[in-house]
Design an enzyme around this catalytic site. Sequence first.
Site, PDB file in Angstrom:
ATOM      1  N   GLU A 211     -72.781 103.317 -53.026  1.00 52.23           N
ATOM      2  CA  GLU A 211     -72.198 104.587 -52.355  1.00 52.23           C
ATOM      3  C   GLU A 211     -72.278 104.534 -50.878  1.00 52.23           C
ATOM      4  OE1 GLU A 211     -74.451 107.975 -54.152  1.00 52.23           O
ATOM      5  OE2 GLU A 211     -73.124 107.746 -55.924  1.00 52.23           O
ATOM      6  N   GLU A 317     -70.114 104.098 -64.574  1.00 52.20           N
ATOM      7  CA  GLU A 317     -71.041 105.468 -64.714  1.00 52.20           C
ATOM      8  C   GLU A 317     -70.234 106.440 -65.276  1.00 52.20           C
ATOM      9  OE1 GLU A 317     -73.218 106.807 -61.363  1.00 52.20           O
ATOM     10  OE2 GLU A 317     -73.802 104.607 -60.914  1.00 52.20           O
TER      11      GLU A 317
HETATM   12  C1  GLA Z   1     -75.024 108.468 -58.786  1.00 51.68           C
HETATM   13  C2  GLA Z   1     -75.910 107.086 -59.148  1.00 51.68           C
HETATM   14  C3  GLA Z   1     -76.546 107.187 -60.290  1.00 51.68           C
HETATM   15  C4  GLA Z   1     -76.929 108.616 -60.766  1.00 51.68           C
HETATM   16  C5  GLA Z   1     -75.818 109.498 -60.643  1.00 51.68           C
HETATM   17  C6  GLA Z   1     -76.324 110.915 -61.064  1.00 51.68           C
HETATM   18  O1  GLA Z   1     -73.758 108.142 -59.390  1.00 51.68           O
HETATM   19  O2  GLA Z   1     -75.413 105.744 -58.824  1.00 51.68           O
HETATM   20  O3  GLA Z   1     -77.723 106.340 -60.299  1.00 51.68           O
HETATM   21  O4  GLA Z   1     -78.070 108.941 -60.021  1.00 51.68           O
HETATM   22  O5  GLA Z   1     -75.580 109.681 -59.208  1.00 51.68           O
HETATM   23  O6  GLA Z   1     -77.378 111.254 -60.546  1.00 51.68           O
END
Ligand code: GLA
Length: 420
Positions: A211, A317
């Site tokens: 991120e 994710e």
């Molecule tokens: C981000 C992170 C994950 C998790 C999500 C939800 O996507 O990469 O590790 O923490 O947030 O909290």
Amino acid sequence: MNSPSLSGWLVATLLGLGGSAHAAGTPALKDIFQDHFLVGTAINRAIATGTGFRRTPVQVSNDVALVKAQFNHLVAENDMKWALIHPRPGPDGYDFGPADAFVSFGQTHGMDLAGHTLVWHSQTPDWVFAGTHPPPQAAHASPASTADTAAGRTNAAVQRGPGRGFGGPGRGPYAGPRASREELLERMREHIHTVVGRYKDRIRVWDVVNEAVADGGTNILRNSLWLEIVGPDFIAKAFAFAHEADPKAILRYNDYGLENPAKRRKLITLIRSLQEQKVPVHAIGSQAHLNVSITFETMDQTLTELATLGLPIHITELDVNSAVGGQRGFGAEVADNAATTQGGLVSEADRRLADAYAGIFRAFLKHRQHVEMVTFWGVNDANSWRAQGRPLLFDRDGQPKPAFDAVVAVLRESLSPDRP
Ligand code: GLA
């Protein structure tokens, strides 16, 4: 990869039986997509260790059974984040227990493993950034300093309060005296070498930087203490350290919101620049925390553009918020609404979730030459960080939902001889 090598029983299950995917037992996602991509899930500590605190022992053992039955790739939901694996400075600063349990669970069950995550602005302890250099005047003094990071998210449900964009969850960034660039880089190097080195040859893929791209505004990179203290090359340094620590590991850049064209353009600019500098970035991680408004077309466009980078794409994710709570009827009594929400509107939400999942899996299959894995952020709705939005393919009891059937149907469609 092509379908002819699919085993006979699978083709029989999917084509011959038709109707419900459960007629001959629930098919396994890892089997039905075996010729296309890995299917993974994030697991929490309860699942990795077999001992729950929010779920009963029976529920945990059902969750474990579901993981083993359905998935062939795993990532630890939390236990390898810096704040958990390396909470303190100094020689006794690491807590490896839970991460070791995750790796051992994965190995015992023959799973492919990813490590998440080495360098991130969030869930990183203050000591990492602390030192003797006064912070710049007025830095982070007002909420405006985090505005750039929180604004512009396309996925409203992912938005969180202050701190998400810069520091840890629920609080602002560390604001005290800071480490120098050299000190912070040395901490980063030591952390990456220790963590990646410990799991060398066992963890195949690492989220090296998480991120780093800004949501709104024109800046490519989000503001963070990594950026402020080290400078933009903190990303290249993290990849270089990870490559030194395990030259065979697949090193991934991971981010969310890549379905948004503006953010995707920034990501592509960042990765191209890393490639020009010969930084060892080997895969793009697209988190794909989505809402039910997601369409085939959006995901198709996203994957088409990401594929121009020439790197494998990992969906890292995946979850799709179905926001059941927001779907109340108009003009009726509140009490009636509540009742309706338990009945018709819930199934409407299920249908919308199924449609959304069908669209994105059609896109994953279309781009299967580039999509190497699809990892869900949680095993079932009970274990999801967005549990209220019931975002996964399995319900709280681990039963397949209509969205699961829709995903199976998309695969079945792709096997049909009439399809190109
Ligand atoms: C981000 C992170 C994950 C998790 C999500 C939800 O996507 O990469 O590790 O923490 O947030 O909290």
